[in-house]
Scaffold this motif. Sequence first.
Motif, PDB file in Angstrom:
ATOM      1  N   ALA A  95      36.817  29.777 -43.925  1.00 47.48           N
ATOM      2  CA  ALA A  95      35.910  28.610 -43.875  1.00 47.48           C
ATOM      3  C   ALA A  95      36.106  27.470 -42.772  1.00 47.48           C
ATOM      4  O   ALA A  95      35.389  27.206 -42.364  1.00 47.48           O
ATOM      5  CB  ALA A  95      35.901  28.256 -45.270  1.00 47.48           C
ATOM      6  N   THR A  96      37.518  27.289 -42.542  1.00 46.79           N
ATOM      7  CA  THR A  96      37.924  26.512 -41.556  1.00 46.79           C
ATOM      8  C   THR A  96      38.323  26.927 -40.229  1.00 46.79           C
ATOM      9  O   THR A  96      38.506  26.098 -39.245  1.00 46.79           O
ATOM     10  CB  THR A  96      39.219  25.449 -42.192  1.00 46.79           C
ATOM     11  N   ALA A  97      37.884  28.227 -40.108  1.00 48.36           N
ATOM     12  CA  ALA A  97      38.276  28.820 -38.564  1.00 48.36           C
ATOM     13  C   ALA A  97      37.179  28.247 -37.852  1.00 48.36           C
ATOM     14  O   ALA A  97      35.943  27.915 -37.984  1.00 48.36           O
ATOM     15  CB  ALA A  97      38.287  30.354 -38.666  1.00 48.36           C
ATOM     16  N   PRO A  98      37.831  28.028 -36.583  1.00 43.07           N
ATOM     17  CA  PRO A  98      36.707  27.222 -35.523  1.00 43.07           C
ATOM     18  C   PRO A  98      35.715  28.411 -35.403  1.00 43.07           C
ATOM     19  O   PRO A  98      35.523  29.734 -35.260  1.00 43.07           O
ATOM     20  CB  PRO A  98      37.608  27.228 -34.192  1.00 43.07           C
ATOM     21  N   ALA A  99      34.462  27.860 -35.068  1.00 43.89           N
ATOM     22  CA  ALA A  99      33.180  28.786 -34.830  1.00 43.89           C
ATOM     23  C   ALA A  99      32.492  28.010 -33.651  1.00 43.89           C
ATOM     24  O   ALA A  99      32.514  26.779 -33.625  1.00 43.89           O
ATOM     25  CB  ALA A  99      32.446  28.844 -36.167  1.00 43.89           C
ATOM     26  N   THR A 100      31.844  28.668 -32.939  1.00 40.54           N
ATOM     27  CA  THR A 100      30.973  28.292 -31.877  1.00 40.54           C
ATOM     28  C   THR A 100      29.779  29.139 -31.761  1.00 40.54           C
ATOM     29  O   THR A 100      29.685  30.090 -32.504  1.00 40.54           O
ATOM     30  CB  THR A 100      31.630  28.261 -30.579  1.00 40.54           C
ATOM     31  N   GLY A 101      28.854  28.621 -30.898  1.00 39.76           N
ATOM     32  CA  GLY A 101      27.709  29.155 -30.794  1.00 39.76           C
ATOM     33  C   GLY A 101      26.597  29.054 -31.895  1.00 39.76           C
ATOM     34  O   GLY A 101      26.807  28.155 -32.836  1.00 39.76           O
ATOM     35  N   GLY A 102      25.734  29.957 -31.792  1.00 39.28           N
ATOM     36  CA  GLY A 102      24.342  30.009 -32.970  1.00 39.28           C
ATOM     37  C   GLY A 102      23.582  28.932 -32.566  1.00 39.28           C
ATOM     38  O   GLY A 102      23.720  28.057 -31.659  1.00 39.28           O
ATOM     39  N   GLY A 103      22.557  28.572 -33.365  1.00 38.51           N
ATOM     40  CA  GLY A 103      21.454  27.467 -33.356  1.00 38.51           C
ATOM     41  C   GLY A 103      21.508  26.550 -34.192  1.00 38.51           C
ATOM     42  O   GLY A 103      21.804  26.904 -35.479  1.00 38.51           O
ATOM     43  N   ARG A 104      21.403  25.270 -33.896  1.00 34.30           N
ATOM     44  CA  ARG A 104      21.375  24.121 -34.851  1.00 34.30           C
ATOM     45  C   ARG A 104      19.967  24.194 -35.544  1.00 34.30           C
ATOM     46  O   ARG A 104      18.854  24.147 -34.744  1.00 34.30           O
ATOM     47  CB  ARG A 104      21.642  22.857 -34.183  1.00 34.30           C
ATOM     48  N   LEU A 105      20.146  24.372 -36.981  1.00 37.37           N
ATOM     49  CA  LEU A 105      18.821  24.231 -37.875  1.00 37.37           C
ATOM     50  C   LEU A 105      18.522  22.869 -37.795  1.00 37.37           C
ATOM     51  O   LEU A 105      17.011  22.735 -38.056  1.00 37.37           O
ATOM     52  CB  LEU A 105      19.097  25.195 -38.917  1.00 37.37           C
ATOM     53  N   GLY A 106      19.096  21.984 -38.018  1.00 36.71           N
ATOM     54  CA  GLY A 106      18.831  20.489 -38.287  1.00 36.71           C
ATOM     55  C   GLY A 106      19.582  19.891 -39.147  1.00 36.71           C
ATOM     56  O   GLY A 106      20.936  20.259 -39.539  1.00 36.71           O
ATOM     57  N   THR A 107      19.472  18.493 -39.682  1.00 37.93           N
ATOM     58  CA  THR A 107      20.334  17.992 -40.438  1.00 37.93           C
ATOM     59  C   THR A 107      19.623  17.810 -41.908  1.00 37.93           C
ATOM     60  O   THR A 107      18.400  17.972 -41.958  1.00 37.93           O
ATOM     61  CB  THR A 107      20.260  16.452 -39.988  1.00 37.93           C
TER      62      THR A 107
END
Length: 183
Positions: A95-107
């Motif tokens: 769960a704490t592994a770095p992740a990048t990419g993907g799309g921001r869905l919102g807040t």
Amino acid sequence: MNRNIAAMLCLSAFGLSACGKGADSIVSRSEAEALQSGEAVTVTATTAPAGAYVEPASTPVTVTTQTQSAGAMLTGGGQSVAALDTTSAEEKAAATAPATGGGRLGTTVASLGDATEGGFWIKTPLVSAPAKGRVVNPANGKSVNLDLQPLSGGGAGSQISLAAMQTLGVSITDLPEVEVWQN
């Protein structure tokens, strides 16, 4: 005069509801005091629809109450937050592994979801189907990889797991605004 009667009736209804019996139940002062002190007590209560007359019960009912602090209720009947968090060390590392990419869905504003439901997840109206993603706490920069689940019943806010809240560095009583990303 009528104003005084209305005020007394209103206070009586509040007093009865404070005893935990409801505004349409009647208990004596000694029964109410015993209930509030946590003693086992024999209570004769009458519950009736508004405006109806009911004969008092001929057989008393024994009621046992338990008192619990607000902290104990908040943490699951006396269990600590750590005891409710059933995620493994491997799950926490993933769960704490770095992740990048993907799309921001919102807040979204996130509140604590079902604390007995383990794992890393967020139920949010920002997704319509289950997916993998992450949540970022912009207040401190912490993020967590988790399962994105649609929030049934709609609503504007989201529900987040206990483990995810802890990873994000958020108190279980907070309502943080978080960013939701889909992988």
